[in-house]
Enzyme design. Structure first.
Site, short mmCIF file in Angstrom:
data_model
loop_
_atom_site.label_atom_id
_atom_site.label_comp_id
_atom_site.label_asym_id
_atom_site.label_seq_id
_atom_site.Cartn_x
_atom_site.Cartn_y
_atom_site.Cartn_z
N HIS A 1 12.44 8.25 -2.13
CA HIS A 1 10.96 7.50 -2.33
C HIS A 1 10.05 8.54 -2.36
CE1 HIS A 1 8.18 4.51 -3.55
NE2 HIS A 1 7.81 4.40 -2.22
N ASP B 1 1.14 -1.21 0.72
CA ASP B 1 1.67 -2.30 0.43
C ASP B 1 2.97 -2.70 1.39
OD1 ASP B 1 3.32 -0.11 -0.84
OD2 ASP B 1 4.23 -1.83 -2.27
N HIS B 2 3.24 -1.90 2.21
CA HIS B 2 4.20 -2.07 3.43
C HIS B 2 3.85 -2.28 4.67
CE1 HIS B 2 7.94 -1.75 0.45
NE2 HIS B 2 6.55 -1.16 -0.25
N ASP C 1 11.83 0.73 -0.83
CA ASP C 1 11.08 1.49 -2.02
C ASP C 1 12.04 2.82 -2.23
OD1 ASP C 1 9.25 -0.36 -1.77
OD2 ASP C 1 7.54 0.96 -1.99
N HIS D 1 10.39 -6.43 -4.77
CA HIS D 1 9.34 -5.40 -4.90
C HIS D 1 9.39 -5.36 -6.37
CE1 HIS D 1 7.63 -1.40 -4.53
NE2 HIS D 1 7.05 -1.87 -3.50
N HIS E 1 3.17 3.27 2.92
CA HIS E 1 2.74 3.15 1.95
C HIS E 1 1.99 1.70 1.96
CE1 HIS E 1 4.74 5.67 -1.44
NE2 HIS E 1 3.88 6.18 -0.86
N HIS F 1 8.06 2.45 5.67
CA HIS F 1 7.42 3.80 5.13
C HIS F 1 5.87 3.54 5.15
CE1 HIS F 1 7.60 1.38 1.28
NE2 HIS F 1 7.13 2.68 0.77
#
Ligand SMILES: [Zn+2]
Ligand SMILES: [Zn+2]
Length: 300
Positions: free
Chosen positions: A139, A66-67, A208, A265, A64, A62
């Site tokens: 999510h 942090d990914h 997530d 995570h 976001h 996805h």
């Protein structure tokens, strides 16, 4: 073992001294597959002693930061290292646009071909010895969990083959490959000599998510990597931000009858993650908290 799982980064949202941004490296024989690519992933790959050049697929679950924020840097380094082998990037809806932004950040040029594919719940990556499917999870952004499954073909039932007048040799291999053969003028179909599907390793990465049915339904007998951002003390935050608690991750593993659970995570607020493990173990015993650079190669 022909399969190795390396947790490159195990943190949630922001990094800590102990935990890098989210990324998992899967080695299957000689091929490396990357699940997510948070910032700093390339240095974690170096620390893990693996080669960028063997990465053939990068799966982004996805959008976001942090990914995926490590992707531009990783691709640029591959290019500096004169990579020539093609690479495929899988990402959710908007994948082409996403990649064009990444590419423009890197001066619009890589010295190798990058194929970009958009993920949907129907996407299946089918290789000779494994397949990868995606399931939509719950999510705050469109997010896909990853189901990796070895496909080892069906059992060859020798007695059935012999009874049909077949002799060991090339015809056996043909049938095993799913082709029909002819013996004494009679066509023998593979179904006549093949038995049960041979069990291979199954890995499920939730990415997530709130605890959800989509993951539970696929995690039977699997090695499950599940969002465990919070402890029960912050369950309200888990609901609000659409993540899971360690206890909830354990409940999913229990209901699914997963083989083993990796809590992943982890919010930096849990510097000592043993509280997460304790809470998880109240419901599912065979669990560990994933740590950066932890390598797993036992899957039985
Ligand atoms: Zn995240
Ligand atoms: Zn997220």
């Amino acid at each position: 073992m022909h399969i190795e799982l390396i947790f490159l980064g195990t943190s949630a949202a922001v990094p800590s001294i102990a935990r890098n941004h989210a990324s998992i490296l899967l080695r299957y024989f000689d091929e490396l597959i990357l699940f997510d690519c948070g910032e700093g992933t390339q240095r974690q790959i170096i620390k893990a002693g693996k080669s960028f050049m063997k990465i053939r697929k990068i799966l982004i679950t996805h959008y976001h930061g942090d990914h995926f924020l490590g992707l531009a840097g990783l691709l640029q380094t591959m290019s500096f290292n004169e990579r020539k082998e093609p690479l495929t990037i899988y990402a959710p809806k908007g994948a082409e646009e996403f990649f064009s932004i990444i590419k423009s950040l890197c001066g619009n040029e890589f010295g190798f071909d990058v194929e970009v594919k958009e993920i949907s719940s129907k996407t299946e990556i089918k290789e000779e010895k494994y397949r990868i499917n995606f399931v939509k999870v719950e999510h705050s952004a469109l997010t896909y969990g990853i189901i990796f499954e070895e496909t080892r073909g069906r059992e060859f039932v020798l007695e059935k083959a012999l009874a049909l007048g077949l002799k060991p040799g090339p015809l056996f291999s043909k049938l095993q490959r799913g082709e029909s053969v002819e013996v004494n003028g009679r066509v023998i179909m593979p179904e006549e000599v093949l038995g049960e599907e041979k069990k291979g390793v199954k890995l499920v990465y939730s990415s997530d998510t709130r605890p959800c049915k989509a993951i539970e339904e696929h995690a039977k007998n699997a090695f499950l990597i599940h969002d465990a951002t919070f402890g029960e003390d912050k369950k309200d935050r888990a609901v609000e931000t659409m993540h899971s608690t360690a206890f909830e991750a354990g409940s999913i593993a229990k209901n699914a009858e997963a083989k083993k659970l990796f809590l992943f995570h982890i919010s930096p607020r849990y510097e000592n993650a043993s509280v997460l493990l304790e809470e998880c173990k109240k419901v599912f015993e065979n669990a560990v908290v994933a740590k950066d650079l932890m390598s797993v190669s036992k899957f039985d």
